[in-house]
Design a protein around this motif. Structure first.
Motif, PDB file in Angstrom:
ATOM      1  N   HIS A 351      -1.136  -1.337   3.518  1.00 55.59           N
ATOM      2  CA  HIS A 351      -1.027  -0.192   2.613  1.00 55.59           C
ATOM      3  C   HIS A 351       0.367  -0.118   2.002  1.00 55.59           C
ATOM      4  N   ASP A 352       1.367  -0.512   2.789  1.00 53.48           N
ATOM      5  CA  ASP A 352       2.771  -0.431   2.385  1.00 53.48           C
ATOM      6  C   ASP A 352       3.381  -1.835   2.310  1.00 53.48           C
ATOM      7  N   ASN A 353       3.271  -2.572   1.187  1.00 53.06           N
ATOM      8  CA  ASN A 353       2.723  -2.126  -0.066  1.00 53.06           C
ATOM      9  C   ASN A 353       1.916  -3.242  -0.710  1.00 53.06           C
ATOM     10  N   MET A 415       1.917   2.636  -1.719  1.00 54.29           N
ATOM     11  CA  MET A 415       1.108   3.421  -0.780  1.00 54.29           C
ATOM     12  C   MET A 415       0.364   4.555  -1.479  1.00 54.29           C
ATOM     13  N   TYR A 504       2.029   4.379   9.760  1.00 48.66           N
ATOM     14  CA  TYR A 504       3.115   4.023   8.835  1.00 48.66           C
ATOM     15  C   TYR A 504       4.211   3.234   9.548  1.00 48.66           C
TER      16      TYR A 504
END
Length: 560
Positions: A351-353, A415, A504
């Motif tokens: 998700h990041d990134n 994100m 995260y």
């Protein structure tokens, strides 16, 4: 409360798979509508799967994994027919990076009061920040408390209004007044060292409110001990530093209370005033000596990937819309026991990134599929060093490979949070410039609402690569998913915060999460349509008249 990964993810899976739908097209040209509808959710998934694979080892700058990611992005853009826009007619821009670290054994912080000295314990009561400008720095000065350490007279707030801090060390609380608008709150939360230096301070001490658990020294210490990175200019000088600040430390809650021991105002009363958003400043009647020894740990040969789709207008093709997403993540780190990955040490950053890069690659494909290129040129940049402090984007925005004055807008993705259907968006930056018009048109076409920032305390506006362009006076948009999920039992804001608290910057941020790739496809459409409309307009985007960021950073593009 920490959430159970399995329960919300099951709910999310039940929401996924909905067909893409479109609202009334408004005034978006027919050719753009047609191309937007060809977006491929499966292509986003495939790109993310490659970029977040274990073989890329977390894509840390300067590593083999990052090189593989950069090569992949370059190959994809090249296959679409985009031309090299880096240095020396290549797809690359070199970004020289350097890391500094505090030498803890020979660094210290001592409180002094009327001859009584108290040496604090490193890592438990304080952490020193490396000083790239001074290998051996020693400062001893009286301490002045300056509330939030914010000088914002345009918002009716100034902690420095009635105090002289020249030659002194200032102590301040993390964050900014909650009465500030979201993006201004983000800016002032992150610009305190700059403001302290501007007022003549020689050192800074920061600490969190007792109610703020996000920035406690216990959680900050491990990452702080990894040091800091900065990019170097042509002379080898580190940038975004403040040489006049000889010392900078973060204090624990107990140490923060100690520095108030002799003050006329108690720690409790100062905290109460901060919570009520009252400007305040007063001497703490104590001196602090900070000695910081800083070592150069490593130099990193960072690289940005830069490609361009030349515009079709003979004049406007010399102006540029820049899309940016960061390629890097955290590499291989401390093993973490996750639900599906016991002992995993690869910080994949799906998700990041990988998500933002994949979405921008599909956005590039839509631009390349147009029957005629937009009037303005479109630049795609995969930047390095975002996780080190927005370094690759700051380097590009400060040293662009196209004329800086010809960069008219920036669009960033990082994100975007597509773990549920995309029903509303938070377009950070849209309220500051004329790009708000294009954003509204695109949102209406895609069929999403525009919502305010649901988590202003996270200071999102300062935390990704668009801000590097804002700093250079370039209007920018940074879109995140909103809080609507379509399921009354699923709170999107809570889901977001829980994800930040549990996944995260951990090895669990991998491709096995239940992403809604139809929602990701809508992000592609938004990125494409907003940029297309800006690229086709007769006039370049402008800051809104009197806008905070346009006034502070804008150069030639402020509305008259």
């Amino acid at each position: 409360m920490r959430f159970s990964v399995s329960l919300p993810l099951t709910l999310l899976l039940s929401l996924g798979g909905a067909a893409l739908s479109f609202a009334q097209p408004g005034t978006i040209p027919t050719e753009a509508q047609a191309v937007a509808k060809t977006v491929r959710p499966e292509a986003i998934r495939a790109a993310m799967r490659f970029l977040a694979d274990d073989a890329l080892e977390g894509r840390k700058p300067g590593t083999r994994g990052f090189a593989l990611a950069a090569n992949y992005v370059q190959t994809q853009l090249e296959a679409l027919g985009l031309q090299p826009a880096g240095e020396n007619n290549t797809y690359r821009q070199a970004v020289p990076l350097r890391r500094w670290q505090v030498r803890e054994k020979t660094s210290s912080l001592t409180l002094s009061n009327k001859g009584n000295n108290q040496l604090l314990t490193y890592g438990k009561q304080f952490i020193l920040n490396p000083n790239p400008d001074h290998a051996d720095s020693d400062v001893n000065a009286p301490v002045v408390f300056v509330g939030y350490g914010v000088s914002a007279p345009e918002l009716g707030y100034d902690d420095y209004a009635n105090i002289d801090v020249k030659g002194k060390i200032v102590a301040y609380v993390n964050g900014a007044p909650t009465t500030f608008p979201s993006n201004q709150r983000a800016y002032y939360s992150s610009a305190k060292a700059e403001m302290a230096a501007a007022h003549g301070a020689v050192g800074v001490l920061s600490f969190s409110l007792p109610t703020d658990l996000r920035n406690r020294i216990e959680t900050a210490a491990p990452r702080a001990r990894q040091g800091i990175y900065r990019w170097l200019d042509k002379r080898g000088k580190p940038q975004r530093t403040f040489p006049s600040l000889k010392g900078s430390a973060s204090l624990s809650d107990s140490a923060a209370r100690l520095i108030f021991a002799n003050a006329a105002t108690s720690f409790a009363d100062a905290v109460a005033a901060a919570l009520k958003n009252r400007p305040q400043a007063f001497p703490l009647n104590i001196s602090v000596r900070m000695r910081t020894q800083t070592d150069v740990v490593e130099d990193v040969a960072g690289q940005n990937v830069v490609a361009v789709l030349p515009g079709s207008d003979p004049i406007l093709k010399n102006e540029y819309i820049v899309y940016v997403a960061h390629l890097d993540h955290l590499g291989i780190g401390r093993p973490v026991n996750g639900a599906s990955t016991p002992g995993d040490s690869i910080y994949n950053g799906a998700h990041d990134n990988a998500s933002g890069v994949a979405i921008n690659l599909e956005t590039a494909r839509l631009f390349a599929a147009l029957p005629k290129a937009p009037r303005r040129s479109i630049v795609f940049v995969g930047v390095t060093g975002e996780e080190m402090g927005l370094l690759g984007s700051d380097y590009f925005a400060s040293n662009p490979t196209v004329p800086k004055e010809k960069i008219v807008a920036n669009f960033c993705l990082d994100m975007p949070f597509f773990f549920h259907p995309l029903l509303d968006i938070v377009p950070y930056g849209a309220e500051h410039s004329s790009l708000g018009r294009e954003t509204k048109l695109a949102a209406d076409f895609v069929g999403v609402q525009i919502s305010p920032d649901p988590i202003p305390e996270q200071t999102v506006f300062m935390r990704s690569d668009h801000f590097s362009f804002v700093r250079q006076g370039i209007p920018a948009i940074y879109i995140k998913s909103g809080s609507q999920t379509g399921n009354p039992k699923l709170d999107g804001t809570k889901l977001n915060l829980d994800w930040r608290a549990t996944i995260y910057h951990s090895p669990q941020d991998d491709i096995n999460q239940p992403f809604d790739f139809n929602a990701a496809a809508k992000h592609v459409q938004l990125q494409f349509l907003i940029g297309y409309l800006a690229a086709q307009a007769d006039s370049r985007p402008t800051w809104n008249k009197g806008d905070f960021f346009g006034t502070k950073f804008g150069q030639t593009s402020v509305v008259k």
